[in-house]
Every structure is written in C-alpha cells, then in structure tokens.
Write a protein that holds these residues in place. Sequence first.
Motif, PDB file in Angstrom:
ATOM      1  N   CYS A   1       2.023  -5.484 -15.803  1.00 20.41           N
ATOM      2  CA  CYS A   1       2.631  -4.529 -14.884  1.00 20.41           C
ATOM      3  C   CYS A   1       3.354  -5.299 -13.782  1.00 20.41           C
ATOM      4  N   ARG A   2       4.549  -4.818 -13.403  1.00 22.86           N
ATOM      5  CA  ARG A   2       5.324  -5.535 -12.403  1.00 22.86           C
ATOM      6  C   ARG A   2       5.740  -4.636 -11.254  1.00 22.86           C
ATOM      7  N   ASN A   3       5.981  -5.272 -10.113  1.00 20.96           N
ATOM      8  CA  ASN A   3       6.537  -4.608  -8.943  1.00 20.96           C
ATOM      9  C   ASN A   3       8.021  -4.945  -8.899  1.00 20.96           C
ATOM     10  N   SER A   4       8.853  -3.922  -8.806  1.00 17.80           N
ATOM     11  CA  SER A   4      10.298  -4.091  -8.956  1.00 17.80           C
ATOM     12  C   SER A   4      10.933  -4.841  -7.786  1.00 17.80           C
ATOM     13  N   LEU A   5      12.141  -5.344  -8.024  1.00 19.05           N
ATOM     14  CA  LEU A   5      12.855  -6.155  -7.045  1.00 19.05           C
ATOM     15  C   LEU A   5      13.172  -5.369  -5.776  1.00 19.05           C
ATOM     16  N   HIS A   6      12.771  -5.942  -4.635  1.00 16.87           N
ATOM     17  CA  HIS A   6      12.986  -5.303  -3.350  1.00 16.87           C
ATOM     18  C   HIS A   6      13.051  -6.376  -2.267  1.00 16.87           C
ATOM     19  N   SER A   7      13.409  -5.955  -1.067  1.00 23.06           N
ATOM     20  CA  SER A   7      13.467  -6.876   0.058  1.00 23.06           C
ATOM     21  C   SER A   7      12.882  -6.192   1.292  1.00 23.06           C
ATOM     22  N   HIS A   8      12.519  -7.010   2.289  1.00 29.71           N
ATOM     23  CA  HIS A   8      12.018  -6.501   3.560  1.00 29.71           C
ATOM     24  C   HIS A   8      12.800  -7.145   4.693  1.00 29.71           C
TER      25      HIS A   8
ATOM     26  N   ARG B   1       2.940 -13.918 -11.396  1.00 27.27           N
ATOM     27  CA  ARG B   1       4.257 -14.565 -11.364  1.00 27.27           C
ATOM     28  C   ARG B   1       5.108 -13.847 -10.328  1.00 27.27           C
ATOM     29  N   PHE B   2       5.603 -14.604  -9.355  1.00 26.56           N
ATOM     30  CA  PHE B   2       6.532 -14.087  -8.357  1.00 26.56           C
ATOM     31  C   PHE B   2       7.935 -14.575  -8.723  1.00 26.56           C
ATOM     32  N   PHE B   3       8.911 -13.702  -8.595  1.00 23.58           N
ATOM     33  CA  PHE B   3      10.290 -14.060  -8.939  1.00 23.58           C
ATOM     34  C   PHE B   3      11.220 -13.457  -7.894  1.00 23.58           C
ATOM     35  N   TRP B   4      12.415 -14.025  -7.767  1.00 25.18           N
ATOM     36  CA  TRP B   4      13.303 -13.556  -6.708  1.00 25.18           C
ATOM     37  C   TRP B   4      14.771 -13.739  -7.107  1.00 25.18           C
ATOM     38  N   GLY B   5      15.642 -13.119  -6.258  1.00 25.71           N
ATOM     39  CA  GLY B   5      17.079 -13.132  -6.516  1.00 25.71           C
ATOM     40  C   GLY B   5      17.571 -11.752  -6.906  1.00 25.71           C
ATOM     41  N   ARG B   6      18.877 -11.584  -6.890  1.00 23.26           N
ATOM     42  CA  ARG B   6      19.519 -10.289  -7.182  1.00 23.26           C
ATOM     43  C   ARG B   6      19.011  -9.675  -8.477  1.00 23.26           C
ATOM     44  N   TRP B   7      18.830 -10.509  -9.497  1.00 19.75           N
ATOM     45  CA  TRP B   7      18.338 -10.035 -10.792  1.00 19.75           C
ATOM     46  C   TRP B   7      16.963 -10.615 -11.130  1.00 19.75           C
TER      47      TRP B   7
ATOM     48  N   GLY C   1      10.096  -9.786  -6.581  1.00 16.43           N
ATOM     49  CA  GLY C   1       9.224  -8.935  -7.365  1.00 16.43           C
ATOM     50  C   GLY C   1       8.053  -9.769  -7.839  1.00 16.43           C
ATOM     51  N   PHE C   2       7.080  -9.117  -8.441  1.00 14.30           N
ATOM     52  CA  PHE C   2       5.915  -9.863  -8.939  1.00 14.30           C
ATOM     53  C   PHE C   2       5.266  -9.086 -10.073  1.00 14.30           C
ATOM     54  N   GLU C   3       4.598  -9.831 -10.950  1.00 15.69           N
ATOM     55  CA  GLU C   3       3.914  -9.197 -12.068  1.00 15.69           C
ATOM     56  C   GLU C   3       2.596  -9.903 -12.344  1.00 15.69           C
TER      57      GLU C   3
ATOM     58  N   VAL D   1      11.541  -0.453   2.810  1.00 15.46           N
ATOM     59  CA  VAL D   1      11.871  -1.340   1.694  1.00 15.46           C
ATOM     60  C   VAL D   1      13.341  -1.193   1.338  1.00 15.46           C
ATOM     61  N   ILE D   2      13.967  -2.309   1.001  1.00 16.25           N
ATOM     62  CA  ILE D   2      15.347  -2.298   0.495  1.00 16.25           C
ATOM     63  C   ILE D   2      15.278  -2.615  -0.992  1.00 16.25           C
ATOM     64  N   TRP D   3      15.713  -1.678  -1.828  1.00 14.09           N
ATOM     65  CA  TRP D   3      15.597  -1.844  -3.279  1.00 14.09           C
ATOM     66  C   TRP D   3      16.879  -2.397  -3.888  1.00 14.09           C
TER      67      TRP D   3
END
Length: 322
Positions: free
Chosen positions: A71-78, A92-98, A121-123, A145-147
């Motif tokens: 299960c993952r948490n979708s890409l967002h920003s704060h 696993r944490f991942f970042w960037g526009r995509w 995001g993270f999963e 949150v900025i999605w």
Amino acid sequence: MTPQEMDKRIVRYGELKPCKTAFIDAHTPGSDQKENFTIIGGGVSESPDQHVHIGIPHGFNIGAAGQPPKCRNSLHSHRTAEVFFVFSGRWRFFWGRWGTAGEVVLEEGDIFNIPTGIFRGFENIGTDYGMIMAILGGDDAGGGVIWAPQVIEDAKDHGLVLGANGKLYDSKKGQALPDGIDPMPILSEDELKQFPEPATADVVPNFVARYWDLVALADREPAKVIGETGKLRDKPGFEVDLITRGSASETMHSHDRPSVLMPVKGHWRVDWEGGSAVLAPGDTMSVPETIAHRALPSMTGEAALYHVVSTGDPAGLTWVPK
C-alpha cells in the motif's frame, strides 16, 4: 498535575483511532487501504471523519500512517517540515514530480526529515502491516497538502473530489461540491517547475539518519537528531532528540513549551511532579510546559525514545534548490 490529568495527554498505541478516508487517494487502488492517525494537533486530514486525540497546540503536529504491504501514500508536498520515523515495517520513500527523482528504504527506528517543497510518497514494502510516525511543522501544518496533478485526476475517477476549501467530497456517498466551492485547482506546468527534484545522493546524507547510528551517538548523552546543531542540521520549528538507556538522566527538567515523548524500543517510566506513568513502544505522551519530569527505562533490554519539542522558529522551508 494529577495522574488522571496527565492520562489525558497520553495516547496509547492500542487505542489509536484510524481514519480510512483522510485524503484524496482514499479510493484509489493501491492507496485505498491506508489508515491515518492524528495524534497531536489538527493535522492535515481532508476528511471530517478524522479523529484528533490531543488538540492542544504544540508548535508542531504528530500523526501516523498505517499501511498493509504494497500500500502506498500518493505523491504530495507540504509547505512546512514533514519528519517520519519508522515504528514498524520496511518502507520505501520516493520523491519528485513522478516519484522517480530519488528513493530510499528505511527500517525500524530510522528517521527522515523530508525536504520541504518536493513531491514525496511512501509505500510499505515489508511483509506485514507497518506504521510510520510523523511530525509536521507548525500548528496548522502549513495549511494542508499539495497533491501532484495525477493524484487529483486519479481520485476523480474513483469518486473523490477535493474542494478549494480543502475538504473532500465523495460521490459514492452522494456528495457534491457545494454551491460557490470550486474544485482544488491543479498546478500549472510553470508552478510544477518550482518543485525541486533532488537526487538521492543529495537527500540521503543530509536528511536521513539511521537508527543504529543514532543509538551509538546516544550512548552517554541524548543524540541531537534534528536541530541547528543536530546530525540533520535544520530549523524546522522543532528539535528531535534520541534518548537511550545510556543517555537517560535521573535529573528532573522542564521546557518552556510542551514536549512529546515517543518510545521506539523498550518500556519507559515517566515521572513528573504529581505522578508517574509507563510508556510502551508506539505510545505518545505530551508533557505540559514548565512541568518538571524525567524518563527512564523501566525494564532491562533495548530502550530508546524520540523526544520532540518546539523551538519557536518559523516552520519554514528546509530544502533550498542549488
């Protein structure tokens, strides 16, 4: 303060109340099994179903995310700091526009001061339900949150619409945007260009601290994890220390702002003027300002806890593009 009064400032792990509809990706396949928890402060949940355990302002928010494997948490920003430490599982944490600019895998106890202003995001990549605890800068957590645009589009296909007022509306429940409320605008290409995409080699050395390294540093005195002089040098509006058996002090002390104790390993007895309580891993305790207290391991074996206190600094940006 009496034990009964202090008990209202202790949130037990087994009594956490989850919200499964906290954010816009609550119905999106792959993210629809998330559980979100707001432990201290208002948090950033977009759902009226979110339970707040302790609403007292601390200068920061404490929350948590629980997710089954894959299960993952979708890409967002704060707009302010977001700091995670892994309570259980492998993430696993991942970042960037995509989500392809960089990534890092964290284990139990590891801490990540995610750079502000980047999509992340993270999963859960472990084999069992996992939990990560979160610290968000500021009492209002930066206004929400900025999605990433694709998250909003995907959510719409599964019945959830986010209003410009920051609230979710679920068409599966017969809800629609109220009159006068527009959908949350999607970021333009020019706006998206303002979000940095740092490489893993830039992020990990400056924003990730491994649990066992911190334990070694905290053998005689608490390890300053996040702070102006911390292992992760930053001023996000709060400081984080790791305290172990070797660095726990019997001396009573107090702070001019509320502080938070979050055990990672072992059981801890917290004494204060008026009583005592024992905390287990996953519990969260808010100690009022000016109350003299101390935390000591109450059993043999491994013992470590994270300690968080506001510094009063603005909860501003932590990542500055080169």
